[in-house]
Design an enzyme around this catalytic site. Structure first.
Site, PDB file in Angstrom:
ATOM      1  N   HIS A  17       9.527  -7.922   8.505  1.00 49.73           N
ATOM      2  CA  HIS A  17       9.752  -6.577   7.959  1.00 49.73           C
ATOM      3  C   HIS A  17      10.630  -5.760   8.908  1.00 49.73           C
ATOM      4  O   HIS A  17      11.547  -5.060   8.495  1.00 49.73           O
ATOM      5  CB  HIS A  17       8.426  -5.817   7.804  1.00 49.73           C
ATOM      6  CG  HIS A  17       7.499  -6.333   6.750  1.00 49.73           C
ATOM      7  ND1 HIS A  17       6.177  -6.588   6.991  1.00 49.73           N
ATOM      8  CD2 HIS A  17       7.705  -6.607   5.441  1.00 49.73           C
ATOM      9  CE1 HIS A  17       5.590  -6.999   5.872  1.00 49.73           C
ATOM     10  NE2 HIS A  17       6.495  -7.025   4.910  1.00 49.73           N
ATOM     11  N   LYS A  41      -4.229  -4.335  -5.394  1.00 48.36           N
ATOM     12  CA  LYS A  41      -4.514  -5.118  -4.186  1.00 48.36           C
ATOM     13  C   LYS A  41      -5.465  -4.351  -3.284  1.00 48.36           C
ATOM     14  O   LYS A  41      -5.172  -3.234  -2.880  1.00 48.36           O
ATOM     15  CB  LYS A  41      -3.217  -5.320  -3.375  1.00 48.36           C
ATOM     16  CG  LYS A  41      -2.301  -6.421  -3.847  1.00 48.36           C
ATOM     17  CD  LYS A  41      -1.251  -6.657  -2.738  1.00 48.36           C
ATOM     18  CE  LYS A  41       0.022  -7.280  -3.276  1.00 48.36           C
ATOM     19  NZ  LYS A  41       1.111  -7.297  -2.284  1.00 48.36           N
ATOM     20  N   ARG A  90      13.465 -13.694   1.583  1.00 47.57           N
ATOM     21  CA  ARG A  90      13.247 -14.867   2.429  1.00 47.57           C
ATOM     22  C   ARG A  90      13.618 -16.149   1.681  1.00 47.57           C
ATOM     23  O   ARG A  90      14.513 -16.854   2.070  1.00 47.57           O
ATOM     24  CB  ARG A  90      11.765 -14.963   2.848  1.00 47.57           C
ATOM     25  CG  ARG A  90      11.345 -13.953   3.866  1.00 47.57           C
ATOM     26  CD  ARG A  90       9.844 -13.813   3.921  1.00 47.57           C
ATOM     27  NE  ARG A  90       9.333 -13.219   2.682  1.00 47.57           N
ATOM     28  CZ  ARG A  90       8.095 -12.864   2.471  1.00 47.57           C
ATOM     29  NH1 ARG A  90       7.189 -13.085   3.381  1.00 47.57           N
ATOM     30  NH2 ARG A  90       7.738 -12.305   1.338  1.00 47.57           N
ATOM     31  N   SER A 128       2.812 -11.103   5.658  1.00 46.11           N
ATOM     32  CA  SER A 128       1.566 -10.421   6.033  1.00 46.11           C
ATOM     33  C   SER A 128       0.374 -11.301   5.671  1.00 46.11           C
ATOM     34  O   SER A 128      -0.602 -11.377   6.418  1.00 46.11           O
ATOM     35  CB  SER A 128       1.439  -9.089   5.297  1.00 46.11           C
ATOM     36  OG  SER A 128       2.519  -8.252   5.608  1.00 46.11           O
TER      37      SER A 128
HETATM   38  P1  ADP Z   1       5.148  -6.030  -1.446  1.00 52.01           P
HETATM   39  O1  ADP Z   1       3.659  -6.121  -1.639  1.00 52.01           O
HETATM   40  O2  ADP Z   1       5.766  -4.829  -2.076  1.00 52.01           O
HETATM   41  O3  ADP Z   1       5.906  -7.307  -1.744  1.00 52.01           O
HETATM   42  P2  ADP Z   1       5.440  -6.640   1.353  1.00 52.01           P
HETATM   43  O4  ADP Z   1       4.920  -5.833   2.492  1.00 52.01           O
HETATM   44  O5  ADP Z   1       4.843  -7.989   1.148  1.00 52.01           O
HETATM   45  O6  ADP Z   1       5.308  -5.707   0.103  1.00 52.01           O
HETATM   46  O7  ADP Z   1       7.022  -6.812   1.500  1.00 52.01           O
HETATM   47  C1  ADP Z   1       7.902  -5.710   1.527  1.00 52.01           C
HETATM   48  C2  ADP Z   1       9.338  -6.223   1.534  1.00 52.01           C
HETATM   49  O8  ADP Z   1       9.583  -6.941   2.728  1.00 52.01           O
HETATM   50  C3  ADP Z   1       9.662  -7.213   0.403  1.00 52.01           C
HETATM   51  O9  ADP Z   1      10.993  -7.012  -0.010  1.00 52.01           O
HETATM   52  C4  ADP Z   1       9.517  -8.555   1.064  1.00 52.01           C
HETATM   53  O10 ADP Z   1      10.291  -9.553   0.426  1.00 52.01           O
HETATM   54  C5  ADP Z   1      10.059  -8.231   2.438  1.00 52.01           C
HETATM   55  N1  ADP Z   1       9.565  -9.160   3.453  1.00 52.01           N
HETATM   56  C6  ADP Z   1       8.303  -9.554   3.694  1.00 52.01           C
HETATM   57  N2  ADP Z   1       8.232 -10.428   4.726  1.00 52.01           N
HETATM   58  C7  ADP Z   1       9.527 -10.592   5.149  1.00 52.01           C
HETATM   59  C8  ADP Z   1      10.143 -11.401   6.163  1.00 52.01           C
HETATM   60  N3  ADP Z   1       9.442 -12.231   6.934  1.00 52.01           N
HETATM   61  N4  ADP Z   1      11.484 -11.307   6.286  1.00 52.01           N
HETATM   62  C9  ADP Z   1      12.186 -10.497   5.489  1.00 52.01           C
HETATM   63  N5  ADP Z   1      11.682  -9.730   4.504  1.00 52.01           N
HETATM   64  C10 ADP Z   1      10.364  -9.775   4.331  1.00 52.01           C
END
Ligand code: ADP
Length: 159
Positions: A17, A41, A90, A128
């Site tokens: 992130h 969630k 990703r 996460s």
């Molecule tokens: P959501 O529940 O809205 O998907 P997340 O916290 O899982 O929220 O992800 C927020 C954003 O960050 C999404 O666009 C996700 O694809 C991106 N993201 C999550 N992990 C990574 C990572 N390791 N590298 C790049 N982008 C990521």
């Protein structure tokens, strides 16, 4: 001035992130990283704690604001006076989901545009949920999350 909103769960924020956030902050004048309350969630950390940990993890990023919101992302974007959303990609499975999300947002609000940034290969597998899975099995998550997150989880979840 161009402002982008980087919405997500960030439960907790990971180095993946953070990589997207840093790149976004180099492209846009301002990035608002916004933690969404998701009624579907049940969170691991409270939204307030997630916001606090993000703030501690981005002290070197001057053009980033941390916030949280309830409801539709497009409504939040309108409230914050922008039509640009930032999301990270990703894998191809991310793409399928993000395509649907982006088109839905665009249907709900015609001027909304989503900008996608591709993560660095070393962060490709970090999520996460993977961090939570390792944590629940008492594994080491130090390499996957920013220092303040690691310290908080180590102290409170007996890593
Ligand atoms: P959501 O529940 O809205 O998907 P997340 O916290 O899982 O929220 O992800 C927020 C954003 O960050 C999404 O666009 C996700 O694809 C991106 N993201 C999550 N992990 C990574 C990572 N390791 N590298 C790049 N982008 C990521």
């Amino acid at each position: 001035m161009t402002t982008a909103i980087y919405p997500g769960s960030f439960d907790p924020i990971t180095n993946g992130h953070l990589d997207i956030l840093k790149s976004g902050s180099e492209i846009f004048d301002k990035v608002i990283i916004a933690v969404s309350y998701n009624i579907e969630k049940k969170g691991f950390l409270s939204v307030e704690k997630r916001v606090e940990l993000i703030k501690e993890s981005i002290e070197d990023l001057k053009n980033v604001e941390v916030d949280s919101f309830e409801g539709l992302t497009v409504d939040y974007a309108r409230k914050r006076g922008t039509h640009i959303l930032l999301r990270g990609l990703r894998t191809s499975s991310d793409f399928e989901y993000e395509l649907q999300l982006s088109q839905t947002n665009n249907y709900l609000s015609k001027d909304i545009k989503t900008v996608f940034l591709i993560t660095k290969p070393e962060y490709n597998f970090i999520s996460s949920s993977m961090v939570k899975e390792i944590l629940s099995n008492k594994g080491d998550i130090e390499a996957f999350v920013p220092k303040p997150v690691y310290q908080y989880l180590k102290t409170n979840y007996d890593v």
